[in-house]
Motif scaffolding. Sequence first.
Motif, PDB file in Angstrom:
ATOM      1  N   LYS A  41       0.764  -1.271  -0.041  1.00 20.95           N
ATOM      2  CA  LYS A  41      -0.324   0.078  -0.062  1.00 20.95           C
ATOM      3  C   LYS A  41       0.931   1.317  -0.040  1.00 20.95           C
ATOM      4  O   LYS A  41       1.874   1.120   0.692  1.00 20.95           O
ATOM      5  CB  LYS A  41      -0.995   0.200   1.278  1.00 20.95           C
ATOM      6  N   PHE A  42       0.522   2.279  -0.829  1.00 21.36           N
ATOM      7  CA  PHE A  42       1.133   3.499  -0.919  1.00 21.36           C
ATOM      8  C   PHE A  42       0.129   4.470  -0.784  1.00 21.36           C
ATOM      9  O   PHE A  42      -0.974   4.769  -1.180  1.00 21.36           O
ATOM     10  CB  PHE A  42       1.945   3.570  -2.117  1.00 21.36           C
ATOM     11  N   ILE A  43       0.390   5.707   0.259  1.00 22.32           N
ATOM     12  CA  ILE A  43      -0.091   6.779   0.303  1.00 22.32           C
ATOM     13  C   ILE A  43       0.807   8.004  -0.536  1.00 22.32           C
ATOM     14  O   ILE A  43       1.691   8.153   0.009  1.00 22.32           O
ATOM     15  CB  ILE A  43      -0.566   7.337   1.441  1.00 22.32           C
ATOM     16  N   ILE A  44       0.254   8.607  -1.460  1.00 25.51           N
ATOM     17  CA  ILE A  44       1.275   9.527  -2.320  1.00 25.51           C
ATOM     18  C   ILE A  44       0.845  10.915  -2.322  1.00 25.51           C
ATOM     19  O   ILE A  44      -0.341  11.202  -2.469  1.00 25.51           O
ATOM     20  CB  ILE A  44       0.976   9.060  -3.639  1.00 25.51           C
ATOM     21  N   LYS A  45       1.811  11.817  -2.236  1.00 23.60           N
ATOM     22  CA  LYS A  45       1.485  13.149  -2.656  1.00 23.60           C
ATOM     23  C   LYS A  45       2.246  13.585  -4.039  1.00 23.60           C
ATOM     24  O   LYS A  45       3.346  13.162  -4.288  1.00 23.60           O
ATOM     25  CB  LYS A  45       2.197  14.298  -1.521  1.00 23.60           C
ATOM     26  N   ALA A  46       1.336  14.040  -4.634  1.00 24.54           N
ATOM     27  CA  ALA A  46       1.712  14.521  -6.093  1.00 24.54           C
ATOM     28  C   ALA A  46       2.018  16.004  -6.106  1.00 24.54           C
ATOM     29  O   ALA A  46       1.511  17.083  -5.634  1.00 24.54           O
ATOM     30  CB  ALA A  46       0.785  14.268  -7.098  1.00 24.54           C
ATOM     31  N   ASP A  59       5.611  15.141   7.404  1.00 22.04           N
ATOM     32  CA  ASP A  59       5.521  14.471   8.838  1.00 22.04           C
ATOM     33  C   ASP A  59       3.965  14.092   8.809  1.00 22.04           C
ATOM     34  O   ASP A  59       3.585  12.713   9.337  1.00 22.04           O
ATOM     35  CB  ASP A  59       5.573  15.328  10.018  1.00 22.04           C
ATOM     36  N   ALA A  60       2.823  14.685   8.401  1.00 19.29           N
ATOM     37  CA  ALA A  60       1.603  14.420   8.079  1.00 19.29           C
ATOM     38  C   ALA A  60       1.493  13.187   7.046  1.00 19.29           C
ATOM     39  O   ALA A  60       0.712  12.281   7.586  1.00 19.29           O
ATOM     40  CB  ALA A  60       0.667  15.358   7.729  1.00 19.29           C
ATOM     41  N   LEU A  61       2.034  13.004   6.022  1.00 19.49           N
ATOM     42  CA  LEU A  61       2.146  12.041   5.292  1.00 19.49           C
ATOM     43  C   LEU A  61       2.631  10.748   5.740  1.00 19.49           C
ATOM     44  O   LEU A  61       2.260   9.641   5.754  1.00 19.49           O
ATOM     45  CB  LEU A  61       2.852  12.368   3.857  1.00 19.49           C
ATOM     46  N   SER A  62       3.646  10.923   6.808  1.00 21.96           N
ATOM     47  CA  SER A  62       4.222   9.853   7.275  1.00 21.96           C
ATOM     48  C   SER A  62       3.332   9.129   8.579  1.00 21.96           C
ATOM     49  O   SER A  62       3.221   8.031   8.409  1.00 21.96           O
ATOM     50  CB  SER A  62       5.652  10.315   7.897  1.00 21.96           C
ATOM     51  N   LYS A  63       2.619   9.914   9.132  1.00 25.27           N
ATOM     52  CA  LYS A  63       2.088   9.614  10.263  1.00 25.27           C
ATOM     53  C   LYS A  63       0.664   8.833   9.639  1.00 25.27           C
ATOM     54  O   LYS A  63       0.360   7.807  10.168  1.00 25.27           O
ATOM     55  CB  LYS A  63       1.342  10.815  11.046  1.00 25.27           C
ATOM     56  N   LEU A  64      -0.161   9.547   8.670  1.00 24.48           N
ATOM     57  CA  LEU A  64      -0.971   8.690   7.874  1.00 24.48           C
ATOM     58  C   LEU A  64      -0.815   7.388   7.531  1.00 24.48           C
ATOM     59  O   LEU A  64      -1.405   6.548   7.574  1.00 24.48           O
ATOM     60  CB  LEU A  64      -1.800   9.815   6.956  1.00 24.48           C
ATOM     61  N   SER A  65       0.378   7.384   6.477  1.00 27.07           N
ATOM     62  CA  SER A  65       0.979   6.255   6.048  1.00 27.07           C
ATOM     63  C   SER A  65       1.063   4.975   7.240  1.00 27.07           C
ATOM     64  O   SER A  65       0.817   3.846   7.095  1.00 27.07           O
ATOM     65  CB  SER A  65       1.872   6.422   5.160  1.00 27.07           C
ATOM     66  N   ARG A  66       2.075   5.436   7.959  1.00 22.75           N
ATOM     67  CA  ARG A  66       2.047   4.263   9.379  1.00 22.75           C
ATOM     68  C   ARG A  66       0.882   3.876  10.024  1.00 22.75           C
ATOM     69  O   ARG A  66       0.604   2.927  10.265  1.00 22.75           O
ATOM     70  CB  ARG A  66       2.994   5.066  10.348  1.00 22.75           C
ATOM     71  N   PHE A  67      -0.078   5.028  10.152  1.00 20.07           N
ATOM     72  CA  PHE A  67      -1.301   4.531  10.787  1.00 20.07           C
ATOM     73  C   PHE A  67      -2.168   3.519   9.881  1.00 20.07           C
ATOM     74  O   PHE A  67      -2.789   2.501  10.645  1.00 20.07           O
ATOM     75  CB  PHE A  67      -2.133   5.700  11.039  1.00 20.07           C
ATOM     76  N   MET A  68      -1.993   3.688   8.473  1.00 23.70           N
ATOM     77  CA  MET A  68      -2.785   2.943   7.610  1.00 23.70           C
ATOM     78  C   MET A  68      -1.909   1.800   7.043  1.00 23.70           C
ATOM     79  O   MET A  68      -2.394   1.124   6.107  1.00 23.70           O
ATOM     80  CB  MET A  68      -3.468   3.669   6.468  1.00 23.70           C
ATOM     81  N   GLY A  69      -0.952   1.310   7.556  1.00 24.22           N
ATOM     82  CA  GLY A  69      -0.113   0.339   7.186  1.00 24.22           C
ATOM     83  C   GLY A  69       0.422   0.651   5.656  1.00 24.22           C
ATOM     84  O   GLY A  69       0.635  -0.555   4.834  1.00 24.22           O
ATOM     85  N   ALA A  70       0.850   1.706   5.138  1.00 23.66           N
ATOM     86  CA  ALA A  70       0.950   1.937   3.850  1.00 23.66           C
ATOM     87  C   ALA A  70       2.502   2.855   4.045  1.00 23.66           C
ATOM     88  O   ALA A  70       3.199   2.975   5.105  1.00 23.66           O
ATOM     89  CB  ALA A  70       0.395   2.910   3.198  1.00 23.66           C
TER      90      ALA A  70
END
Length: 290
Positions: A41-46, A59-70
Amino acid sequence: MKKDQVASEARRELEVGGFATVLASNMHTFANIFAQGREGKFIIKAVHNIDSVTRKEADALSKLSRFMGAEPLVVGEVSKNSKLRPGVSYYRFSIRCISPEMLADLAPNGSPLLASKSVGLKVRIDGAKLRRLRKISGAQVSELASMVKISSSTIYKHENETDYAAAATVAKLEKILGGTIRAEEQLSFSKVAVHASTLEGTGLQALRLNSAPFDIVAKDKNYFEISLDANSRTLAKRAAFFHAIKETFDSNYPFFLSKRKKGRVLGVPVLGKEEISKVHSEDELLDLVY
């Protein structure tokens, strides 16, 4: 290429690579694309320029990704005034940054190359491999340093520390020693602390967010993306996004949480504050939402 164009191209490349994707379009957000495939799984900022990503966004992208296993990822076109190089992973605040063309063959954080503003491309060296190959070759530290045109102290440092070296230097060492000295371990993304609370009385872990396509994400066995009250335009955008999330990914159940009303917004459930206050388990929440 503008941010929205980068996001659209990134989504096309991901789908070519077999990923299921959902695009958060026409939103001001640090997370534009949610993708899932066999590789993970990946959460991506373009973005157009990867240097435009702020530490707060990273930091926000990292937190959300870790929380969602991405894994968090930034996709862009340029750094400063130079196009991102094919096959090279750049890093900004410890988050991997790549060009859209690399997405079709995406694998979790596997590129061995790192872009550095100070010394160009760098590669992580396995000191034990370097020391072993040097001894096999019979070369003294000073001899090897002379052949590569670096100092003896640099060779000692590379042999005894987990360190990075310029890609050109590593290539010279490998050619002289006849083997690879690159570390096999992968770089990890930013380990920003994730402070999760609970969602009302449900017992689910919940992460509050700013500038995301939703205000809260909660989890136990499933994920619940939640939007709070907003203006009608924002609600309509989020409803379309939530519908796509529900249809595309398993075990995701987005909904709206409102002080003012109950019902549905473009087919997405709206729960009242009073309703959710009576929910005491994930199963009860699932029954209420879907």
